[in-house]
Write a protein that holds these residues in place. Structure first.
Motif, PDB file in Angstrom:
ATOM      1  N   TRP A 386      50.572  62.848  76.171  1.00  0.00           N
ATOM      2  CA  TRP A 386      50.290  63.515  74.904  1.00  0.00           C
ATOM      3  C   TRP A 386      49.592  64.849  75.111  1.00  0.00           C
ATOM      4  CZ3 TRP A 386      52.445  63.378  70.525  1.00  0.00           C
ATOM      5  CH2 TRP A 386      53.061  62.214  70.075  1.00  0.00           C
ATOM      6  N   ILE A 387      48.742  64.927  76.133  1.00  0.00           N
ATOM      7  CA  ILE A 387      48.121  66.216  76.442  1.00  0.00           C
ATOM      8  C   ILE A 387      49.192  67.234  76.796  1.00  0.00           C
ATOM      9  CG2 ILE A 387      46.674  67.424  78.124  1.00  0.00           C
ATOM     10  CD1 ILE A 387      44.937  64.885  78.221  1.00  0.00           C
ATOM     11  N   PHE A 388      50.160  66.808  77.600  1.00  0.00           N
ATOM     12  CA  PHE A 388      51.262  67.698  77.956  1.00  0.00           C
ATOM     13  C   PHE A 388      52.074  68.094  76.722  1.00  0.00           C
ATOM     14  CE2 PHE A 388      55.867  67.823  78.848  1.00  0.00           C
ATOM     15  CZ  PHE A 388      55.914  69.044  79.506  1.00  0.00           C
ATOM     16  N   THR A 389      52.381  67.130  75.881  1.00  0.00           N
ATOM     17  CA  THR A 389      53.192  67.397  74.689  1.00  0.00           C
ATOM     18  C   THR A 389      52.532  68.409  73.764  1.00  0.00           C
ATOM     19  OG1 THR A 389      54.167  65.180  74.751  1.00  0.00           O
ATOM     20  CG2 THR A 389      54.233  66.338  72.638  1.00  0.00           C
ATOM     21  N   GLU A 390      51.236  68.243  73.524  1.00  0.00           N
ATOM     22  CA  GLU A 390      50.552  69.108  72.576  1.00  0.00           C
ATOM     23  C   GLU A 390      50.130  70.440  73.199  1.00  0.00           C
ATOM     24  OE1 GLU A 390      50.384  68.110  69.224  1.00  0.00           O
ATOM     25  OE2 GLU A 390      51.798  66.793  70.244  1.00  0.00           O
ATOM     26  N   MET A 391      49.658  70.409  74.431  1.00  0.00           N
ATOM     27  CA  MET A 391      49.254  71.661  75.079  1.00  0.00           C
ATOM     28  C   MET A 391      50.466  72.503  75.472  1.00  0.00           C
ATOM     29  SD  MET A 391      46.002  71.951  75.071  1.00  0.00           S
ATOM     30  CE  MET A 391      45.708  73.207  76.320  1.00  0.00           C
ATOM     31  N   GLY A 392      51.564  71.850  75.781  1.00  0.00           N
ATOM     32  CA  GLY A 392      52.772  72.590  76.139  1.00  0.00           C
ATOM     33  C   GLY A 392      53.375  73.343  74.973  1.00  0.00           C
ATOM     34  N   ARG A 393      53.022  72.954  73.740  1.00  0.00           N
ATOM     35  CA  ARG A 393      53.527  73.645  72.547  1.00  0.00           C
ATOM     36  C   ARG A 393      52.747  74.920  72.263  1.00  0.00           C
ATOM     37  NH1 ARG A 393      52.313  70.030  68.970  1.00  0.00           N
ATOM     38  NH2 ARG A 393      50.511  71.161  68.182  1.00  0.00           N
ATOM     39  N   GLN A 394      51.559  75.038  72.812  1.00  0.00           N
ATOM     40  CA  GLN A 394      50.702  76.193  72.521  1.00  0.00           C
ATOM     41  C   GLN A 394      51.378  77.491  72.978  1.00  0.00           C
ATOM     42  OE1 GLN A 394      48.001  75.720  70.652  1.00  0.00           O
ATOM     43  NE2 GLN A 394      48.591  73.560  70.709  1.00  0.00           N
ATOM     44  N   PRO A 395      51.111  78.574  72.236  1.00  0.00           N
ATOM     45  CA  PRO A 395      50.070  78.770  71.214  1.00  0.00           C
ATOM     46  C   PRO A 395      50.502  78.391  69.802  1.00  0.00           C
ATOM     47  CG  PRO A 395      51.163  80.848  71.618  1.00  0.00           C
ATOM     48  CD  PRO A 395      51.816  79.851  72.529  1.00  0.00           C
ATOM     49  N   TRP A 396      51.593  77.637  69.665  1.00  0.00           N
ATOM     50  CA  TRP A 396      52.111  77.290  68.344  1.00  0.00           C
ATOM     51  C   TRP A 396      51.499  75.984  67.853  1.00  0.00           C
ATOM     52  CZ3 TRP A 396      54.806  81.093  66.218  1.00  0.00           C
ATOM     53  CH2 TRP A 396      55.521  81.969  67.040  1.00  0.00           C
ATOM     54  N   ILE A 397      51.138  75.929  66.575  1.00  0.00           N
ATOM     55  CA  ILE A 397      50.806  74.659  65.949  1.00  0.00           C
ATOM     56  C   ILE A 397      52.063  74.079  65.302  1.00  0.00           C
ATOM     57  CG2 ILE A 397      50.091  75.612  63.693  1.00  0.00           C
ATOM     58  CD1 ILE A 397      47.813  73.531  63.739  1.00  0.00           C
ATOM     59  N   VAL A 398      52.936  74.943  64.798  1.00  0.00           N
ATOM     60  CA  VAL A 398      54.300  74.585  64.398  1.00  0.00           C
ATOM     61  C   VAL A 398      55.204  75.548  65.144  1.00  0.00           C
ATOM     62  CG1 VAL A 398      55.958  74.327  62.524  1.00  0.00           C
ATOM     63  CG2 VAL A 398      53.537  73.820  62.118  1.00  0.00           C
ATOM     64  N   PHE A 399      55.980  75.044  66.059  1.00  0.00           N
ATOM     65  CA  PHE A 399      56.704  75.907  66.991  1.00  0.00           C
ATOM     66  C   PHE A 399      57.576  76.937  66.269  1.00  0.00           C
ATOM     67  CE2 PHE A 399      60.213  76.961  69.849  1.00  0.00           C
ATOM     68  CZ  PHE A 399      59.498  77.374  70.965  1.00  0.00           C
ATOM     69  N   GLY A 400      57.320  78.207  66.564  1.00  0.00           N
ATOM     70  CA  GLY A 400      58.100  79.296  66.004  1.00  0.00           C
ATOM     71  C   GLY A 400      57.746  79.680  64.588  1.00  0.00           C
ATOM     72  N   GLU A 401      56.824  78.931  63.956  1.00  0.00           N
ATOM     73  CA  GLU A 401      56.516  79.180  62.547  1.00  0.00           C
ATOM     74  C   GLU A 401      55.057  79.519  62.289  1.00  0.00           C
ATOM     75  OE1 GLU A 401      58.758  79.438  60.265  1.00  0.00           O
ATOM     76  OE2 GLU A 401      60.449  78.730  61.479  1.00  0.00           O
ATOM     77  N   MET A 402      54.151  78.894  63.035  1.00  0.00           N
ATOM     78  CA  MET A 402      52.727  79.127  62.779  1.00  0.00           C
ATOM     79  C   MET A 402      51.948  78.992  64.082  1.00  0.00           C
ATOM     80  SD  MET A 402      50.158  77.225  60.094  1.00  0.00           S
ATOM     81  CE  MET A 402      48.855  78.176  59.290  1.00  0.00           C
TER      82      MET A 402
END
Length: 470
Positions: A386-402
């Protein structure tokens, strides 16, 4: 340090802590239902003892999971109000269904199961634990559907007047390709945790109380849990492979960060060990397996996998100036810790089965020590996943949108967030000690004695008050 940093740390700590209980609850609910089904079909008393024994551990964990999970929702309004305002129309829908349908389903039937021993007909009582298990798994799906929207936004439009994301296709949110592959992967990881706990407790009693009347029950539990671990490990690998291909498609930067791949390669090699520069912009040293990353990411050994630097240039052109790469050491090592700890648990399960071949009783102290740490390994694997899943999305909180920085509450000060973070951390640490002591205490106590108590002839069965079966 500012309010954004502390808010991220608080959400990370509370989420990872809560997820320590989630996989055990998901997996153990089904395993307890399976054990009760075996008792119902065979009438063998050892399955009934194991059902009540592991059922008690399941209930302790379930209660702690509920307590720690409630906090999660409060953070959306307190620390992440701008995010909630932007995506609440979409994010709130699956969470509302999870609370109104799945959670109440599991809670209601767990109550019937707890108080229904010797009161409900056996079939109805068995149905109650299966309904609770189904509700638990449904809860997981709706929550994962909400999270998957953050990874791969679908079924929405941006209202130009309010600037908010509005739901246009709820079915698309529920059938998000990320959710469809994350759900079985999460379930497999949950059974890996639950099976490991079953193995640990059974193995401890087999080795410490080998001459007891219940040794046969513990030996069965140890073998049963070991096979659950091995099968779920294989499913984790299979679903993880599919998930990696979906991730490469919808979040190529996350895959590149997981491998420390700085330049686009075709074919791409899997990194066993990579050392990058201090600024995280290039590779200094790497030990690699040729063609493997291309296969994992695209299904083709000669497939193209985009690199961090190329994706950074692409995103800067598409979204504007900024750093669109996550923290590479965090994603790189969390991905490997996830795999390594999971494989270690599977290896111990193999050793446990080997030690009991042809009716042997294991005697190795090293095996016992390995068995005692066994449940911690898949828990760490799930947490790092889960750390990988959430940290790997950064810097997005909603990918490509916010961006994450745009989702934090603007009116909450650093002092306020730091105060709540400190309070939650201390409370969670206290709950962790309570959980550990309760599990150890009841695990050591062993399976229950099923000798019926003398009946009171003066008390009608219908007038007896409901009794907690544990």
């Amino acid at each position: 340090m500012d309010a954004l940093d502390v808010a991220r740390w608080q959400f990370g700590v509370t989420t990872v802590y809560h997820f320590l209980f989630v996989p055990l609850t998901i997996g153990l609910s089904v395993l307890v239902a399976v054990l009760q089904t075996m008792w119902h079909r065979t009438g063998n008393e050892r399955y009934l003892k194991l059902t009540k024994f592991y059922g008690k551990l399941f209930l302790i964990n379930f209660a702690m999971g509920v307590v720690t999970g409630i906090v999660q929702e409060f953070q959306f309004g307190m620390n992440w109000s701008d995010y909630s305002r932007f995506v609440g129309d979409i994010f709130g829908a699956p969470l509302a269904i999870e609370a109104l349908v799945a959670f109440f389903l599991e809670s209601t039937f767990i109550g019937l199961w707890i108080f229904g021993w010797d009161r409900l007909p056996k079939r109805l009582h068995l149905a109650a634990i299966w309904a609770a298990a189904i509700g638990t798994n449904l809860s997981a799906y709706f929550i994962l559907a909400a999270n998957s929207f953050m990874q791969n936004p679908v079924g929405f439009r941006i209202n130009p007047d309010s600037g908010r994301a509005e739901l246009t296709d709820f079915f698309a949110v529920l059938t998000n390709k990320v959710a469809l592959v994350t759900f079985p992967h999460t379930l497999a990881g949950s059974f890996l945790v639950a099976g490991s706990l079953v193995v640990t407790v059974g193995l401890w009693h087999v080795m410490r109380n080998s001459g007891s009347a219940d040794t046969g029950a513990y030996r069965f539990a140890t073998k049963f849990g070991s096979w659950v671990v091995l099968v779920s490990s294989a499913l984790v690998v299979l679903t993880g492979d599919i998930q990696g291909k979906i991730m490469t498609e919808v979040q190529p930067m996350k895959m590149a960060a997981a491998e420390g791949l700085y330049t686009t390669e075709s074919p791409a090699s899997f990194s066993v060990l990579t050392v990058g520069s201090l600024d995280g912009s290039r590779e200094v040293f790497a030990l690699k397996i040729p063609y493997l990353l291309s296969f994992l990411g695209t299904g083709d050994p000669h497939g193209t996998v985009q690199g961090i630097n190329d994706l950074q240039a692409q995103y800067a052109s598409q979204y504007g100036p900024g750093n669109y790469a996550p923290i590479i050491p965090v994603t790189y090592w969390s991905f490997r810790f996830m795999i390594g700890f999971g494989l270690a648990a599977a290896a111990i399960a193999l050793l446990v089965l080997w030690s009991q071949r042809k009716g042997r009783t294991p005697t190795s102290r090293w095996l016992l020590r390995a068995g005692l740490v066994m449940p911690v390994l898949p828990l760490l694997a799930n947490s790092f996943g889960w750390i990988f899943t959430e940290m790997g999305r950064q810097p997005w909180i909603v990918f490509g949108e916010m961006l994450t920085r745009d989702g934090v509450s603007r009116s909450v000060s650093l002092t306020e967030v730091l105060t709540s973070f400190t309070a939650f951390t201390l409370i969670y640490a206290t709950l962790a000690v309570i959980e550990f002591k309760l599990l150890v205490r009841y695990a050591r106590a062993g399976v229950p004695d099923l000798t019926p108590e003398p009946a009171d002839d003066d008390t009608d069965d219908a007038e007896r008050p409901l009794a907690f079966a544990y």
